[in-house]
Design a protein around this motif. Structure first.
Motif, PDB file in Angstrom:
ATOM      1  N   PRO A 126       7.154  -4.832  14.548  1.00 30.36           N
ATOM      2  CA  PRO A 126       7.688  -3.845  13.598  1.00 30.36           C
ATOM      3  C   PRO A 126       9.214  -3.849  13.563  1.00 30.36           C
ATOM      4  O   PRO A 126       9.862  -3.888  14.609  1.00 30.36           O
ATOM      5  CB  PRO A 126       7.151  -2.512  14.139  1.00 30.36           C
ATOM      6  N   VAL A 127       9.767  -3.848  12.342  1.00 32.73           N
ATOM      7  CA  VAL A 127      11.211  -3.914  12.151  1.00 32.73           C
ATOM      8  C   VAL A 127      11.749  -2.638  11.496  1.00 32.73           C
ATOM      9  O   VAL A 127      12.762  -2.099  11.913  1.00 32.73           O
ATOM     10  CB  VAL A 127      11.576  -5.152  11.297  1.00 32.73           C
ATOM     11  N   ILE A 128      11.062  -2.154  10.448  1.00 33.79           N
ATOM     12  CA  ILE A 128      11.475  -0.931   9.740  1.00 33.79           C
ATOM     13  C   ILE A 128      10.239  -0.101   9.419  1.00 33.79           C
ATOM     14  O   ILE A 128       9.219  -0.646   8.976  1.00 33.79           O
ATOM     15  CB  ILE A 128      12.216  -1.260   8.412  1.00 33.79           C
ATOM     16  N   ARG A 129      10.329   1.212   9.644  1.00 37.38           N
ATOM     17  CA  ARG A 129       9.269   2.141   9.240  1.00 37.38           C
ATOM     18  C   ARG A 129       9.708   2.764   7.913  1.00 37.38           C
ATOM     19  O   ARG A 129      10.861   3.186   7.778  1.00 37.38           O
ATOM     20  CB  ARG A 129       9.085   3.206  10.316  1.00 37.38           C
ATOM     21  N   TRP A 130       8.785   2.810   6.926  1.00 41.84           N
ATOM     22  CA  TRP A 130       9.125   3.354   5.607  1.00 41.84           C
ATOM     23  C   TRP A 130       7.862   3.817   4.907  1.00 41.84           C
ATOM     24  O   TRP A 130       6.750   3.583   5.393  1.00 41.84           O
ATOM     25  CB  TRP A 130       9.892   2.340   4.778  1.00 41.84           C
ATOM     26  N   ASN A 131       8.044   4.488   3.762  1.00 36.71           N
ATOM     27  CA  ASN A 131       6.907   4.987   3.003  1.00 36.71           C
ATOM     28  C   ASN A 131       7.046   4.550   1.541  1.00 36.71           C
ATOM     29  O   ASN A 131       7.840   5.134   0.789  1.00 36.71           O
ATOM     30  CB  ASN A 131       6.832   6.509   3.100  1.00 36.71           C
ATOM     31  N   PRO A 132       6.297   3.519   1.136  1.00 39.68           N
ATOM     32  CA  PRO A 132       6.370   3.053  -0.256  1.00 39.68           C
ATOM     33  C   PRO A 132       6.078   4.151  -1.288  1.00 39.68           C
ATOM     34  O   PRO A 132       6.666   4.152  -2.373  1.00 39.68           O
ATOM     35  CB  PRO A 132       5.326   1.942  -0.315  1.00 39.68           C
ATOM     36  N   ALA A 133       5.201   5.100  -0.961  1.00 37.73           N
ATOM     37  CA  ALA A 133       4.896   6.195  -1.891  1.00 37.73           C
ATOM     38  C   ALA A 133       6.126   7.076  -2.112  1.00 37.73           C
ATOM     39  O   ALA A 133       6.391   7.522  -3.231  1.00 37.73           O
ATOM     40  CB  ALA A 133       3.720   7.024  -1.381  1.00 37.73           C
ATOM     41  N   VAL A 178       0.864  -1.182   0.000  1.00 42.03           N
ATOM     42  CA  VAL A 178       0.000   0.000   0.000  1.00 42.03           C
ATOM     43  C   VAL A 178       0.897   1.226   0.000  1.00 42.03           C
ATOM     44  O   VAL A 178       2.007   1.205   0.537  1.00 42.03           O
ATOM     45  CB  VAL A 178      -0.952   0.010   1.228  1.00 42.03           C
ATOM     46  N   ARG A 179       0.425   2.291  -0.635  1.00 42.54           N
ATOM     47  CA  ARG A 179       1.250   3.500  -0.786  1.00 42.54           C
ATOM     48  C   ARG A 179       0.953   4.485   0.337  1.00 42.54           C
ATOM     49  O   ARG A 179       0.345   5.522   0.144  1.00 42.54           O
ATOM     50  CB  ARG A 179       0.997   4.160  -2.145  1.00 42.54           C
ATOM     51  N   LEU A 224      14.507 -13.310   3.909  1.00 45.44           N
ATOM     52  CA  LEU A 224      14.875 -11.953   3.510  1.00 45.44           C
ATOM     53  C   LEU A 224      13.625 -11.156   3.178  1.00 45.44           C
ATOM     54  O   LEU A 224      12.784 -11.616   2.399  1.00 45.44           O
ATOM     55  CB  LEU A 224      15.771 -12.004   2.265  1.00 45.44           C
ATOM     56  N   THR A 225      13.509  -9.974   3.757  1.00 45.23           N
ATOM     57  CA  THR A 225      12.491  -9.002   3.354  1.00 45.23           C
ATOM     58  C   THR A 225      13.255  -7.840   2.731  1.00 45.23           C
ATOM     59  O   THR A 225      14.098  -7.230   3.399  1.00 45.23           O
ATOM     60  CB  THR A 225      11.661  -8.517   4.559  1.00 45.23           C
ATOM     61  N   HIS A 226      12.991  -7.564   1.449  1.00 48.29           N
ATOM     62  CA  HIS A 226      13.688  -6.499   0.726  1.00 48.29           C
ATOM     63  C   HIS A 226      12.657  -5.435   0.368  1.00 48.29           C
ATOM     64  O   HIS A 226      11.772  -5.683  -0.442  1.00 48.29           O
ATOM     65  CB  HIS A 226      14.351  -7.065  -0.538  1.00 48.29           C
ATOM     66  N   LEU A 227      12.755  -4.268   0.985  1.00 47.81           N
ATOM     67  CA  LEU A 227      11.756  -3.213   0.820  1.00 47.81           C
ATOM     68  C   LEU A 227      12.027  -2.403  -0.441  1.00 47.81           C
ATOM     69  O   LEU A 227      12.869  -1.517  -0.450  1.00 47.81           O
ATOM     70  CB  LEU A 227      11.722  -2.317   2.058  1.00 47.81           C
ATOM     71  N   GLY A 228      11.330  -2.753  -1.503  1.00 50.92           N
ATOM     72  CA  GLY A 228      11.499  -2.064  -2.774  1.00 50.92           C
ATOM     73  C   GLY A 228      12.678  -2.599  -3.562  1.00 50.92           C
ATOM     74  O   GLY A 228      13.439  -3.437  -3.089  1.00 50.92           O
ATOM     75  N   ILE A 229      12.803  -2.113  -4.792  1.00 50.50           N
ATOM     76  CA  ILE A 229      13.864  -2.531  -5.709  1.00 50.50           C
ATOM     77  C   ILE A 229      14.826  -1.357  -5.918  1.00 50.50           C
ATOM     78  O   ILE A 229      14.395  -0.225  -6.123  1.00 50.50           O
ATOM     79  CB  ILE A 229      13.254  -2.984  -7.058  1.00 50.50           C
ATOM     80  N   ASP A 230      16.112  -1.643  -5.836  1.00 56.97           N
ATOM     81  CA  ASP A 230      17.180  -0.640  -5.967  1.00 56.97           C
ATOM     82  C   ASP A 230      17.106   0.427  -4.876  1.00 56.97           C
ATOM     83  O   ASP A 230      17.653   1.523  -5.008  1.00 56.97           O
ATOM     84  CB  ASP A 230      17.175   0.030  -7.355  1.00 56.97           C
ATOM     85  N   THR A 231      16.436   0.105  -3.767  1.00 63.26           N
ATOM     86  CA  THR A 231      16.292   1.074  -2.675  1.00 63.26           C
ATOM     87  C   THR A 231      17.593   1.267  -1.897  1.00 63.26           C
ATOM     88  O   THR A 231      17.711   2.236  -1.153  1.00 63.26           O
ATOM     89  CB  THR A 231      15.146   0.664  -1.734  1.00 63.26           C
ATOM     90  N   ALA A 277       8.114   7.822  -5.503  1.00 57.90           N
ATOM     91  CA  ALA A 277       8.370   9.205  -5.920  1.00 57.90           C
ATOM     92  C   ALA A 277       9.859   9.429  -6.215  1.00 57.90           C
ATOM     93  O   ALA A 277      10.213  10.274  -7.042  1.00 57.90           O
ATOM     94  CB  ALA A 277       7.894  10.176  -4.839  1.00 57.90           C
ATOM     95  N   ALA A 278      10.726   8.635  -5.558  1.00 60.83           N
ATOM     96  CA  ALA A 278      12.172   8.723  -5.791  1.00 60.83           C
ATOM     97  C   ALA A 278      12.596   7.920  -7.025  1.00 60.83           C
ATOM     98  O   ALA A 278      13.789   7.810  -7.315  1.00 60.83           O
ATOM     99  CB  ALA A 278      12.924   8.241  -4.555  1.00 60.83           C
ATOM    100  N   GLY A 279      11.620   7.357  -7.735  1.00 59.06           N
ATOM    101  CA  GLY A 279      11.926   6.645  -8.977  1.00 59.06           C
ATOM    102  C   GLY A 279      12.253   5.171  -8.815  1.00 59.06           C
ATOM    103  O   GLY A 279      12.760   4.545  -9.740  1.00 59.06           O
ATOM    104  N   LYS A 280      11.973   4.615  -7.642  1.00 59.50           N
ATOM    105  CA  LYS A 280      12.251   3.196  -7.379  1.00 59.50           C
ATOM    106  C   LYS A 280      10.933   2.426  -7.261  1.00 59.50           C
ATOM    107  O   LYS A 280       9.912   2.990  -6.886  1.00 59.50           O
ATOM    108  CB  LYS A 280      13.048   3.021  -6.072  1.00 59.50           C
TER     109      LYS A 280
END
Length: 149
Positions: free
Chosen positions: A100-107, A37-38, A70-77, A111-114
């Motif tokens: 909870p392990v990592i807080r992040w924002n998929p949106a 979810v974004r 392995l949990t990989h949050l996004g590609i090329d992040t 927006a950063a192009g990943k």
């Protein structure tokens, strides 16, 4: 047998749909992926175990059976140099499924192009060792992604 649950809310898309040949070709290992979810969110532990690797964009938890997930949050992040990721635990910490392990924002990642698509991979496993792999449909944190025999 280990049940691996989703660290994220979103839609299961399967590894073949990950926009990275290393993951889509299962070179890292078999598993699945989540199109998250974004919105700002927390990635949670997919199994009970020990955090053996911790980066802003990825983490590995090894369970009591020695299975590394392995949990990989996004590609090329990794190229974001930790920007937008907040570590909530550290390497060497024991975690419980759903913690909870990592807080992040998929949106923000998008927006950063990943791509925010997030592979969840069974390390050092054969595809035959996994069963009931979720490759489509809505998924919530803690929803079953696959079993590892």
């Amino acid at each position: 047998m280990t049940t691996v649950t989703s660290p994220l809310a979103g839609r299961a898309v399967g590894l073949a749909n990950v926009p990275d040949p290393v993951f889509s070709g299962a070179m890292v290992g078999p598993g699945t992926a989540i199109d998250p979810v974004r919105e700002p969110t927390e990635a949670v532990a997919p199994v009970d175990g020990l955090v053996v690797s911790m980066h802003p964009h990825a983490f590995v938890v090894v369970d009591a059976d020695g299975h590394g997930v392995l949990t990989h949050l996004g590609i090329d992040t990794v190229q974001l140099n930790g920007e937008g990721f907040e570590l909530l635990v550290g390497k060497g910490d024991e975690v419980k499924r759903g913690q909870p392990v990592i807080r992040w924002n998929p949106a923000a990642v998008e927006a950063a192009g990943k791509s925010p698509i997030s592979p969840i991979v069974a390390l050092e496993a054969s595809a035959e060792a996994l069963a009931d792999v979720a490759e489509s449909g809505e998924i919530t944190p803690g929803g079953e992604l696959f079993t590892w025999n």
